[in-house]
Structure formats: C-alpha cells, structure tokens
Design a protein around this motif. Sequence first.
Motif, short mmCIF file in Angstrom:
data_model
loop_
_atom_site.label_atom_id
_atom_site.label_comp_id
_atom_site.label_asym_id
_atom_site.label_seq_id
_atom_site.Cartn_x
_atom_site.Cartn_y
_atom_site.Cartn_z
N SER A 82 1.31 6.16 0.16
CA SER A 82 0.32 5.96 1.20
C SER A 82 0.20 7.20 2.07
CB SER A 82 0.69 4.75 2.07
OG SER A 82 -0.25 4.59 3.12
N LYS A 83 -1.03 7.60 2.35
CA LYS A 83 -1.28 8.69 3.29
C LYS A 83 -1.33 8.17 4.73
CE LYS A 83 -2.31 12.48 0.75
NZ LYS A 83 -1.72 13.81 0.97
N LYS A 84 -1.54 6.87 4.86
CA LYS A 84 -1.78 6.28 6.18
C LYS A 84 -0.53 5.67 6.80
CE LYS A 84 -6.52 5.12 4.78
NZ LYS A 84 -7.45 4.03 4.45
N TYR A 85 0.38 5.21 5.97
CA TYR A 85 1.54 4.47 6.48
C TYR A 85 2.84 5.01 5.89
CZ TYR A 85 -2.38 1.45 7.58
OH TYR A 85 -3.58 0.98 8.05
N LYS A 86 3.89 4.98 6.68
CA LYS A 86 5.17 5.56 6.28
C LYS A 86 6.14 4.55 5.70
CE LYS A 86 4.93 9.36 9.61
NZ LYS A 86 5.60 10.05 10.77
N SER A 87 5.80 3.27 5.74
CA SER A 87 6.68 2.24 5.19
C SER A 87 5.84 1.04 4.78
CB SER A 87 7.73 1.81 6.21
OG SER A 87 7.14 1.06 7.25
N LEU A 88 6.41 0.18 3.96
CA LEU A 88 5.72 -1.03 3.53
C LEU A 88 5.47 -1.96 4.71
CD1 LEU A 88 7.59 -1.86 0.19
CD2 LEU A 88 5.39 -0.71 0.47
N ASP A 89 6.40 -1.97 5.65
CA ASP A 89 6.27 -2.86 6.82
C ASP A 89 5.03 -2.53 7.65
OD1 ASP A 89 8.57 -4.19 6.14
OD2 ASP A 89 9.86 -2.95 7.42
N GLU A 90 4.60 -1.27 7.60
CA GLU A 90 3.45 -0.85 8.39
C GLU A 90 2.11 -1.27 7.78
OE1 GLU A 90 3.45 3.28 9.31
OE2 GLU A 90 5.49 3.29 10.12
N LEU A 91 2.11 -1.67 6.51
CA LEU A 91 0.85 -2.06 5.87
C LEU A 91 0.25 -3.23 6.63
CD1 LEU A 91 1.77 -1.84 2.07
CD2 LEU A 91 0.32 -0.28 3.37
N PRO A 92 -1.00 -3.12 7.07
CA PRO A 92 -1.60 -4.18 7.89
C PRO A 92 -2.13 -5.34 7.05
CG PRO A 92 -3.16 -2.41 7.57
CD PRO A 92 -1.89 -1.96 6.91
N LYS A 93 -2.45 -6.43 7.71
CA LYS A 93 -3.10 -7.54 7.02
C LYS A 93 -4.44 -7.08 6.46
CE LYS A 93 -0.99 -11.36 9.60
NZ LYS A 93 -1.23 -12.56 10.44
N GLY A 94 -4.75 -7.52 5.25
CA GLY A 94 -6.01 -7.15 4.63
C GLY A 94 -6.03 -5.76 4.04
N ALA A 95 -4.88 -5.11 3.97
CA ALA A 95 -4.82 -3.76 3.40
C ALA A 95 -5.25 -3.77 1.94
CB ALA A 95 -3.39 -3.21 3.53
N THR A 96 -5.87 -2.66 1.53
CA THR A 96 -6.32 -2.52 0.14
C THR A 96 -5.26 -1.79 -0.67
OG1 THR A 96 -8.65 -2.49 0.77
CG2 THR A 96 -8.08 -1.57 -1.38
N ILE A 97 -4.80 -2.42 -1.75
CA ILE A 97 -3.79 -1.84 -2.63
C ILE A 97 -4.46 -1.44 -3.93
CG2 ILE A 97 -1.53 -2.18 -3.70
CD1 ILE A 97 -1.49 -2.61 -0.68
N LEU A 98 -4.36 -0.17 -4.29
CA LEU A 98 -4.96 0.31 -5.53
C LEU A 98 -3.97 0.25 -6.68
CD1 LEU A 98 -6.94 3.48 -4.32
CD2 LEU A 98 -7.61 1.07 -4.28
N LEU A 99 -4.40 -0.39 -7.77
CA LEU A 99 -3.59 -0.50 -8.98
C LEU A 99 -4.30 0.19 -10.15
CD1 LEU A 99 -2.78 -4.35 -8.90
CD2 LEU A 99 -1.51 -2.51 -7.79
N SER A 100 -3.55 0.41 -11.20
CA SER A 100 -4.11 0.98 -12.42
C SER A 100 -5.09 0.01 -13.06
CB SER A 100 -2.96 1.28 -13.40
OG SER A 100 -3.43 1.44 -14.71
N SER A 101 -6.11 0.54 -13.73
CA SER A 101 -7.04 -0.31 -14.47
C SER A 101 -6.45 -0.76 -15.80
CB SER A 101 -8.36 0.44 -14.73
OG SER A 101 -8.11 1.61 -15.49
#
Length: 285
Positions: free
Chosen positions: A130-149
């Motif tokens: 993540s470029k925006k957050y330094k830990s998993l705990d910081e991920l906000p509600k509704g965050a977008t997680i990108l996965l492989s196709s």
Amino acid sequence: MKKLLTGLFLSVLVLALAACGAGKKDDASSGASTDDKTDSKENVTLTVGASNTPHAVILEKAKPILAKEGIDLQIETYTDYVLPNQDLASEDLDANYFQHIPYLELQIKDNGYDFVNAGGVHIEPIGIYSKKYKSLDELPKGATILLSSSVADHGRMLSLLEAKGLIKLKDGIDKTAAEIKDIAENPKNFKFDANTAPEMLVQMYENNEGDAVLINSNFAIDNGLNPVNDSIALEDKESPYVNIIAVRAGDETKKEIKKLLEVLNSKEIQDFILEEWKGSVVPVQ
C-alpha cells in the motif's frame, strides 16, 4: 650427368617416401581424434522456460553446475503465466519453472495438459502493498483491495487476507480454490477488484491505485520491490504454494530432469537463494 640424374632421382624418392610417412602419421592422428570424439560424452541440451525473477536468476546460477554434468541448460524467459505452459505442451520447452502447484493443477484441468510436477524448488511469499497505509490496521472501511485477475491466485490471496484477520472464508471449502464469492465475513466491507493481470499489479501499486494491492513476489522482485521491506504484510513461509519444475508426463524420469532438480535443491543453490533475496524467496528443502 648420369650421377647428377641419379642423385636427383634418389632425392625425389626420399621426399616422396617421407611425404607418405607423414601422411600415414596424420591419418593415424586423425583416426585417434575421431575415436576420441566418438568415445566422448555428448552434452544434452535442456531448454527450460522461466519467469525473469527469481526463476531465471536461479537457473543461471545452476547453469555452470549442470554444464559440468554434461547438461547444456538453455533458459527461455517469460513475463506472463500462459505461454510457458503452451510452449511446454508444444515441445518448444523441455520443462518450465514459474508456477506453483495449485496453478499447475488448474491449468491441467482447464486445458487438458498432460503435465506433472517433477519437484519443488522454492516458495515466494505473496505480499500486501500500500502507498497510502503503513499497516493492515490502518485500512479503512470500504477500502478497495486489488487482486490478480488470475483465478488460480484468488484462493491464495484470500487465504492470506483471512490469515491476517481481514476476512473469513466459508467453512468447508477448499481454500486453494476459493473465490471472492466464498467470503463469508467482511467486517470492514472491503471492495475487491480482480480485473488486473498479475504482471500489471506492481504498476497499479506504483500508480497509487486502490488502497492495497496483493502482488506475487516474482513480479514484485522483478520490478525492484523488496517483499520483506516494502510490503505491509507477507505470507507465512509455510505456504503450500511451492514453485515447481513442470514437465510433460513421463519426462520426470529423464536423467537431465532429475539432475536439474538435484542441483536446484543443492545446498549451494539454497544458500544462494537465501543470500540473494533475504527471505523474499525461500527454498523448500
């Protein structure tokens, strides 16, 4: 005059005899050389398809060791997950080294490939970046997680998210084959975007797309990322996703394939892997 002619004749005769003797000697030497070539052990060419990093790098390290065993290792590099299996099926390759076991099994199921796993070499722990957050705990509600196709990656990626406490998968499912629809609990209501080709996920991360991106370590390393230092979470080293040497069924018993695995699992190559990638790539032996 007669003596002169006799002398000249004798000189020519001596030279002719000498030339014949030399010719016989050369023929004998040539014959010995031919026999030597016939008796000498010819090298066997082994063509292996591989992802650039770390697979091709590991193979390059193994190449001179294999050369001493009479195996001329030719390495063909790939940047995608489709062509290496197609080229193995068409016999353009003798083996490939880029995929883990669940992916191989899915490819066999979907494409009817007559392939087998000749043996495991290493694990590349998958990472969350993540470029925006330094830990998993910081991920906000509704965050977008990108996965492989690549659907073959989903079970692994979702299992990592579950292991880190971000989601929970349905009970009783085969987690290696899990899909987004198999998420039973999603406390932070994360949005999952699985529309990016695996080789493009690093670019999405660099472009600050999404809130977190799950990236296979081979692509991360190939693009200058250090999974240990740059990710905000990393898959456990006990991951079942072992990267293997795949071959056409029946070829796993060939001497050159067995020797390839022997060298790749040797202490010399294992030590190289650990020193080169500092835990981002882990040997299985």
